[in-house]
Write a protein that holds these residues in place. Sequence first.
Motif, PDB file in Angstrom:
ATOM      1  N   THR A 352      11.648   5.588 -16.796  1.00 47.06           N
ATOM      2  CA  THR A 352      11.539   5.424 -15.339  1.00 47.06           C
ATOM      3  C   THR A 352      12.126   3.761 -15.482  1.00 47.06           C
ATOM      4  OG1 THR A 352       9.690   6.448 -14.555  1.00 47.06           O
ATOM      5  CG2 THR A 352      10.274   4.453 -13.399  1.00 47.06           C
ATOM      6  N   ILE A 353      12.914   3.448 -14.638  1.00 52.65           N
ATOM      7  CA  ILE A 353      13.541   2.291 -14.509  1.00 52.65           C
ATOM      8  C   ILE A 353      13.051   1.299 -13.305  1.00 52.65           C
ATOM      9  CG2 ILE A 353      15.782   2.675 -13.276  1.00 52.65           C
ATOM     10  CD1 ILE A 353      17.172   0.587 -15.023  1.00 52.65           C
ATOM     11  N   THR A 354      12.535   0.188 -13.192  1.00 52.80           N
ATOM     12  CA  THR A 354      11.866  -0.341 -12.307  1.00 52.80           C
ATOM     13  C   THR A 354      12.566  -1.986 -12.081  1.00 52.80           C
ATOM     14  OG1 THR A 354       9.767   0.547 -12.650  1.00 52.80           O
ATOM     15  CG2 THR A 354       9.667  -1.074 -11.188  1.00 52.80           C
ATOM     16  N   ILE A 355      12.960  -2.273 -10.992  1.00 52.39           N
ATOM     17  CA  ILE A 355      13.338  -3.677 -10.779  1.00 52.39           C
ATOM     18  C   ILE A 355      12.670  -4.501  -9.760  1.00 52.39           C
ATOM     19  CG2 ILE A 355      15.667  -5.012  -9.922  1.00 52.39           C
ATOM     20  CD1 ILE A 355      17.237  -2.324 -10.325  1.00 52.39           C
ATOM     21  N   PHE A 356      12.209  -5.407 -10.424  1.00 48.64           N
ATOM     22  CA  PHE A 356      11.408  -6.327  -9.420  1.00 48.64           C
ATOM     23  C   PHE A 356      12.037  -7.549  -9.048  1.00 48.64           C
ATOM     24  CE2 PHE A 356       8.770  -4.452 -12.672  1.00 48.64           C
ATOM     25  CZ  PHE A 356       7.633  -3.929 -11.956  1.00 48.64           C
ATOM     26  N   VAL A 357      12.172  -7.995  -7.731  1.00 48.53           N
ATOM     27  CA  VAL A 357      12.654  -9.294  -7.237  1.00 48.53           C
ATOM     28  C   VAL A 357      11.594  -9.989  -6.471  1.00 48.53           C
ATOM     29  CG1 VAL A 357      14.048 -10.133  -5.516  1.00 48.53           C
ATOM     30  CG2 VAL A 357      14.802  -8.228  -6.738  1.00 48.53           C
ATOM     31  N   ASN A 358      11.453 -11.303  -7.266  1.00 51.79           N
ATOM     32  CA  ASN A 358      10.182 -12.299  -6.991  1.00 51.79           C
ATOM     33  C   ASN A 358       8.844 -11.489  -7.125  1.00 51.79           C
ATOM     34  OD1 ASN A 358      12.095 -14.379  -6.703  1.00 51.79           O
ATOM     35  ND2 ASN A 358      12.357 -13.987  -4.478  1.00 51.79           N
ATOM     36  N   SER A 359       8.815 -10.650  -8.247  1.00 47.68           N
ATOM     37  CA  SER A 359       7.458  -9.937  -8.512  1.00 47.68           C
ATOM     38  C   SER A 359       7.273  -8.868  -7.653  1.00 47.68           C
ATOM     39  CB  SER A 359       6.288 -10.935  -8.326  1.00 47.68           C
ATOM     40  OG  SER A 359       6.274 -12.050  -9.190  1.00 47.68           O
ATOM     41  N   LYS A 360       8.143  -8.416  -6.928  1.00 44.95           N
ATOM     42  CA  LYS A 360       7.914  -7.337  -5.817  1.00 44.95           C
ATOM     43  C   LYS A 360       8.920  -6.160  -6.433  1.00 44.95           C
ATOM     44  CE  LYS A 360       8.179  -5.846  -0.968  1.00 44.95           C
ATOM     45  NZ  LYS A 360       8.626  -6.299   0.457  1.00 44.95           N
ATOM     46  N   VAL A 361       8.389  -4.967  -6.141  1.00 46.94           N
ATOM     47  CA  VAL A 361       9.042  -3.677  -6.762  1.00 46.94           C
ATOM     48  C   VAL A 361      10.277  -3.586  -5.631  1.00 46.94           C
ATOM     49  CG1 VAL A 361       9.292  -1.283  -7.494  1.00 46.94           C
ATOM     50  CG2 VAL A 361       7.448  -2.597  -8.241  1.00 46.94           C
ATOM     51  N   ALA A 362      11.499  -3.912  -6.124  1.00 48.74           N
ATOM     52  CA  ALA A 362      12.567  -3.805  -5.050  1.00 48.74           C
ATOM     53  C   ALA A 362      13.221  -2.326  -5.246  1.00 48.74           C
ATOM     54  CB  ALA A 362      13.431  -4.517  -5.497  1.00 48.74           C
TER      55      ALA A 362
END
Length: 402
Positions: A352-362
């Motif tokens: 799984t790939i997960t991208i966070f922006v400012n600690s939120k899952v984007a």
Amino acid sequence: MGWGSGSDWSSQNFEQLSEKIREHTGVVISYNTLKRLWGRIPYNSNPSTVTLNTLAKFIGYENWSAFCASNSNEIRISRKSYRFKDIKRWSKKGEKTALTTIIIISTVLTLVILSFSQTGINKKDFRFSSKRITQGLPNSVIFEVDASSADDNDEIEIQQSWDVNKRQIINKEDSLVTSIYYNPGYFDAKLVVNNQIVKRHGILIPSNGWFALMETDNEPLYFKPAEFKTRKGVVVSPELIRSYNSNTSISNTVVNYYWVEDFKDLKADDFQIETSLRNIPVQNYGSCRKSEIIVYCEGEVIIIPLSVKGCIANLNLHLLDRTVSGTRNDLSDFGVDFSSPVNVKCVSKDGTITIFVNSKVAYKTSFEGKTNKIYGIKYRFEGTGIISGLKISNSKKVFLDI
């Protein structure tokens, strides 16, 4: 090419077809999606409009609607050639609609196979290798080519990277061809004959630490490390840009930063990238302040886009073999306020790939089977930007922590 029935194709056949479709259309249809269309793996939904338009474009039509309109009176395929479970798979709204969809899809796929199989090119008859001339930038690369087995009417090209716009036409008699690389990166060089890739290999142009440049209308403008490396991070200031602008032709100010090297054991199935950045506006910049974090991988790239909140429809998230368009997907979490640093984290783990922006899952999605090696990172700012932190690691070690 003697591939026979699509039911007997190997994964490599589907990968090659995926690559050819991308070469012709500029759109990626993953080999797994092609397998689903061929009924080789389960497919529990209708193909997307993008997939249908791309397949139609590949065989010479403007889009899916144009294909349907042109072939509505010519499709004559018996119901007996399809299993009932296939009919149900495509649509639950009615057998007639579902069967029509299958018939049209099957016709497209048949034409795709014919288009892909008409060439008599034998890849084993070609040779393609390269060597770098120097260690710095710009860097000329000499390609050694043997395309003597091509027909006189074949179109032979060298493609410098994954960008299909960077192609150079050569003659079948050419044995040495030189190309210039103006920026660091990992480039997937290809020998292409009649739009079919016959040979490919990677070219690594390292950055030797931080490297910064500004795009111009001609050759890029390189900045000296002493000009952009500061205690707070790396930044090409607006004042530095203005000091160069008087002698440089620039339509739009775009600044790039690079850290590229061979990380050896770092792969796409197990990595974590954490970074902090901020877009800084300057003259001749777009109002969207678009910024991109580009991860160089073997054969492909990961592109994480950012912009001001009002411009998210213009963003495209690219994850190796697939693109997520902001016009058809909710990428609102990639819209940010650049008045303060933006923290981005990209984690690939357990398929799984997960991208966070400012600690939120984007964004989060499956990333199964992605074992491409990772070779570095690029930041691209419309305007300029500051990078105040970068950490690259996997589950076993930290490769870079700045």
